[in-house]
Design a protein around this motif. Structure first.
Motif, PDB file in Angstrom:
ATOM      1  N   PRO A   3       2.081   1.277   7.836  1.00 56.36           N
ATOM      2  CA  PRO A   3       1.663  -0.234   6.722  1.00 56.36           C
ATOM      3  C   PRO A   3       2.988   0.043   4.960  1.00 56.36           C
ATOM      4  O   PRO A   3       3.364   1.817   4.913  1.00 56.36           O
ATOM      5  N   VAL A   4       3.114  -0.942   4.951  1.00 56.92           N
ATOM      6  CA  VAL A   4       4.076  -0.691   3.452  1.00 56.92           C
ATOM      7  C   VAL A   4       3.315  -1.000   2.251  1.00 56.92           C
ATOM      8  O   VAL A   4       2.875  -2.614   2.065  1.00 56.92           O
ATOM      9  N   ILE A   5       3.681  -0.788   0.821  1.00 52.81           N
ATOM     10  CA  ILE A   5       3.296  -1.553  -0.228  1.00 52.81           C
ATOM     11  C   ILE A   5       4.643  -1.143  -1.846  1.00 52.81           C
ATOM     12  O   ILE A   5       5.439  -0.422  -1.433  1.00 52.81           O
ATOM     13  N   ASP A   6       4.435  -2.274  -1.777  1.00 51.72           N
ATOM     14  CA  ASP A   6       5.648  -2.202  -2.779  1.00 51.72           C
ATOM     15  C   ASP A   6       5.624  -2.036  -4.440  1.00 51.72           C
ATOM     16  O   ASP A   6       4.513  -3.428  -4.464  1.00 51.72           O
ATOM     17  N   LEU A   7       5.328  -1.030  -4.963  1.00 53.74           N
ATOM     18  CA  LEU A   7       4.672  -1.533  -6.172  1.00 53.74           C
ATOM     19  C   LEU A   7       5.635  -1.962  -7.377  1.00 53.74           C
ATOM     20  O   LEU A   7       7.047  -1.094  -7.591  1.00 53.74           O
TER      21      LEU A   7
ATOM     22  N   THR B 201      -6.585   0.315  -3.982  1.00 52.08           N
ATOM     23  CA  THR B 201      -7.715  -0.318  -3.148  1.00 52.08           C
ATOM     24  C   THR B 201      -6.157  -1.771  -1.504  1.00 52.08           C
ATOM     25  O   THR B 201      -7.297  -1.556  -0.609  1.00 52.08           O
ATOM     26  N   VAL B 202      -5.575  -1.197  -2.456  1.00 48.10           N
ATOM     27  CA  VAL B 202      -4.233  -2.520  -1.396  1.00 48.10           C
ATOM     28  C   VAL B 202      -3.728  -1.080   0.003  1.00 48.10           C
ATOM     29  O   VAL B 202      -3.840  -1.503   1.542  1.00 48.10           O
ATOM     30  N   ALA B 203      -3.516  -0.372  -0.472  1.00 47.39           N
ATOM     31  CA  ALA B 203      -3.400   1.062  -0.015  1.00 47.39           C
ATOM     32  C   ALA B 203      -4.383   1.879   1.118  1.00 47.39           C
ATOM     33  O   ALA B 203      -4.225   2.069   2.617  1.00 47.39           O
ATOM     34  N   ARG B 204      -5.898   1.663   0.583  1.00 47.36           N
ATOM     35  CA  ARG B 204      -7.177   1.772   1.331  1.00 47.36           C
ATOM     36  C   ARG B 204      -7.133   0.594   2.880  1.00 47.36           C
ATOM     37  O   ARG B 204      -7.390   1.069   3.686  1.00 47.36           O
ATOM     38  N   ALA B 205      -6.880  -0.372   1.989  1.00 47.59           N
ATOM     39  CA  ALA B 205      -7.185  -1.098   3.326  1.00 47.59           C
ATOM     40  C   ALA B 205      -5.624  -1.582   4.223  1.00 47.59           C
ATOM     41  O   ALA B 205      -6.537  -1.654   5.336  1.00 47.59           O
TER      42      ALA B 205
ATOM     43  N   CYS C  90      -4.500   1.241   5.206  1.00 50.41           N
ATOM     44  CA  CYS C  90      -4.579   2.332   6.317  1.00 50.41           C
ATOM     45  C   CYS C  90      -5.657   2.313   7.174  1.00 50.41           C
ATOM     46  O   CYS C  90      -5.360   2.566   8.251  1.00 50.41           O
ATOM     47  N   ALA C  91      -6.778   1.418   6.840  1.00 54.94           N
ATOM     48  CA  ALA C  91      -7.564   1.665   7.311  1.00 54.94           C
ATOM     49  C   ALA C  91      -7.860   0.463   8.778  1.00 54.94           C
ATOM     50  O   ALA C  91      -7.986   0.644   9.939  1.00 54.94           O
ATOM     51  N   HIS C  92      -6.827  -0.666   8.249  1.00 53.05           N
ATOM     52  CA  HIS C  92      -6.901  -1.562   9.551  1.00 53.05           C
ATOM     53  C   HIS C  92      -5.732  -0.889  10.010  1.00 53.05           C
ATOM     54  O   HIS C  92      -5.256  -1.337  11.356  1.00 53.05           O
ATOM     55  N   CYS C  93      -4.549   0.275   9.961  1.00 53.17           N
ATOM     56  CA  CYS C  93      -3.576   0.569  10.546  1.00 53.17           C
ATOM     57  C   CYS C  93      -3.947   2.084  11.481  1.00 53.17           C
ATOM     58  O   CYS C  93      -3.188   2.037  12.471  1.00 53.17           O
ATOM     59  N   ASP C  94      -5.187   2.208  11.114  1.00 54.57           N
ATOM     60  CA  ASP C  94      -5.972   3.845  11.294  1.00 54.57           C
ATOM     61  C   ASP C  94      -4.863   4.667  11.560  1.00 54.57           C
ATOM     62  O   ASP C  94      -4.513   5.035  11.848  1.00 54.57           O
ATOM     63  N   SER C  95      -4.285   4.151  10.243  1.00 47.42           N
ATOM     64  CA  SER C  95      -3.020   5.705   9.969  1.00 47.42           C
ATOM     65  C   SER C  95      -3.008   6.516   8.654  1.00 47.42           C
ATOM     66  O   SER C  95      -3.953   5.925   7.869  1.00 47.42           O
ATOM     67  N   THR C  96      -2.413   7.520   8.514  1.00 52.64           N
ATOM     68  CA  THR C  96      -2.339   8.870   7.559  1.00 52.64           C
ATOM     69  C   THR C  96      -1.033   8.857   7.027  1.00 52.64           C
ATOM     70  O   THR C  96      -1.289   9.258   5.655  1.00 52.64           O
ATOM     71  N   ARG C  97       0.119   8.185   7.706  1.00 50.78           N
ATOM     72  CA  ARG C  97       1.086   7.359   6.971  1.00 50.78           C
ATOM     73  C   ARG C  97       1.720   5.839   5.951  1.00 50.78           C
ATOM     74  O   ARG C  97       0.669   5.228   6.245  1.00 50.78           O
ATOM     75  N   LEU C  98       1.719   5.979   4.358  1.00 50.03           N
ATOM     76  CA  LEU C  98       1.997   4.664   3.687  1.00 50.03           C
ATOM     77  C   LEU C  98       3.166   5.226   3.093  1.00 50.03           C
ATOM     78  O   LEU C  98       3.486   6.144   2.694  1.00 50.03           O
TER      79      LEU C  98
ATOM     80  N   LEU D 133      -6.290   8.555  -1.376  1.00 54.29           N
ATOM     81  CA  LEU D 133      -6.215   8.931  -0.127  1.00 54.29           C
ATOM     82  C   LEU D 133      -5.912  11.075   0.149  1.00 54.29           C
ATOM     83  O   LEU D 133      -4.314  11.550   0.262  1.00 54.29           O
ATOM     84  N   PRO D 134      -6.657  11.633   0.877  1.00 58.58           N
ATOM     85  CA  PRO D 134      -6.142  12.796   0.775  1.00 58.58           C
ATOM     86  C   PRO D 134      -5.840  13.781   1.632  1.00 58.58           C
ATOM     87  O   PRO D 134      -4.989  14.429   1.687  1.00 58.58           O
ATOM     88  N   ASP D 135      -5.238  12.502   2.878  1.00 58.24           N
ATOM     89  CA  ASP D 135      -4.631  13.108   4.173  1.00 58.24           C
ATOM     90  C   ASP D 135      -3.652  12.206   4.416  1.00 58.24           C
ATOM     91  O   ASP D 135      -2.976  12.796   5.537  1.00 58.24           O
ATOM     92  N   LEU D 136      -2.855  11.726   3.107  1.00 54.21           N
ATOM     93  CA  LEU D 136      -2.406  10.926   2.891  1.00 54.21           C
ATOM     94  C   LEU D 136      -0.840  11.744   3.312  1.00 54.21           C
ATOM     95  O   LEU D 136      -0.537  12.604   2.848  1.00 54.21           O
ATOM     96  N   GLU D 137       0.125  11.225   4.356  1.00 53.93           N
ATOM     97  CA  GLU D 137       1.621  12.009   4.560  1.00 53.93           C
ATOM     98  C   GLU D 137       2.483  10.350   3.774  1.00 53.93           C
ATOM     99  O   GLU D 137       2.457   9.709   3.835  1.00 53.93           O
TER     100      GLU D 137
END
Length: 234
Positions: free
Chosen positions: A5-9, A40-44, A46-54, A79-83
């Protein structure tokens, strides 16, 4: 195939990217969550994609401003497990190191994206990847033109183990993935893990991307619009 998943900041919030026209981006409206707060968006996502990458594109930095270190740090804390793959317009390896120093705790989980539109020279390209896992290279193009002052596209011997194929006019455009360019890059470096970007409309596009040789794909709009179902937990 991996879904990233992608976020544009932009100015401390998540915006919707459309065709790489950064001046026209507006705060995200998502089916997955309320508001445009980055955590909020990052959590949503990553949860939707079951992803630890963002993946994050820091548009403040990409348009000549300062990287949003405080926002990046907030996401890493939440998100302490995030790559965390971060494109902040790094012109060289030192630029990525300066961002890590500003972020502080958790910065070791940042995977810097060195984009062909931002790198200044072949020497800088080589210094960014002292080994194949040091970061990710993004090969950028728009409307058939390579964004590549350093000549990254023509230097597959200097590429790291993971390379993004970024077709900017497909981003947020509901135009389908650019599989022809993906195959072109794959032919240049068959052993490289290729990450596509832009154009995903639905699950069938992901299947086609996988069949074309993509290792992963960067996705945002199809997630926010509810066009891709949740990924089941592995």
């Amino acid at each position: 195939m991996i879904l990233i998943p992608v976020i544009d900041l932009m100015r401390g919030q998540v915006v919707r990217a459309v065709r790489g026209d950064r001046a026209s981006y507006r705060p995200i409206v998502s089916a997955l969550c309320e508001g445009s707060d980055p955590v909020t968006v990052a959590r949503a996502l990553c949860a939707h994609c079951d992803s630890t990458r963002l993946y994050a594109a820091d548009l403040d930095a990409l348009t000549g401003g300062q990287a949003q270190a405080e926002v990046i740090a907030r996401i890493l804390r939440a998100l302490p497990d995030l790559e965390f793959w971060v494109d902040a317009g790094f012109a060289d390896a030192q630029g990525a190191q300066r961002l890590r120093e500003r972020v502080g705790e958790g910065a070791e989980r940042i995977v810097p994206i060195f984009a062909s539109e931002s790198l200044r020279s072949r020497d800088d390209l080589a210094q960014c990847f002292p080994d194949r896992e040091a970061g990710v290279l993004s090969l950028d193009r728009r409307d058939g033109q390579r964004l590549d002052p350093a000549g990254c596209w023509e230097a597959p011997q200097a590429w790291p183990g993971r390379v993004i194929v970024m077709t900017l006019e497909r981003v947020g455009a509901d135009a389908g993935p650019d599989l022809a360019t993906l195959r072109e890059v794959q032919a240049r470096s068959p052993g490289t893990k290729l990450v596509g970007a832009g154009g995903i409309r639905h699950a069938a596009d992901l299947d086609a991307a996988r069949d074309a040789g993509a290792w992963a794909w960067l996705v945002a709009s199809a997630l926010h619009d509810g066009r891709l179902p949740p990924v089941r937990h592995r």
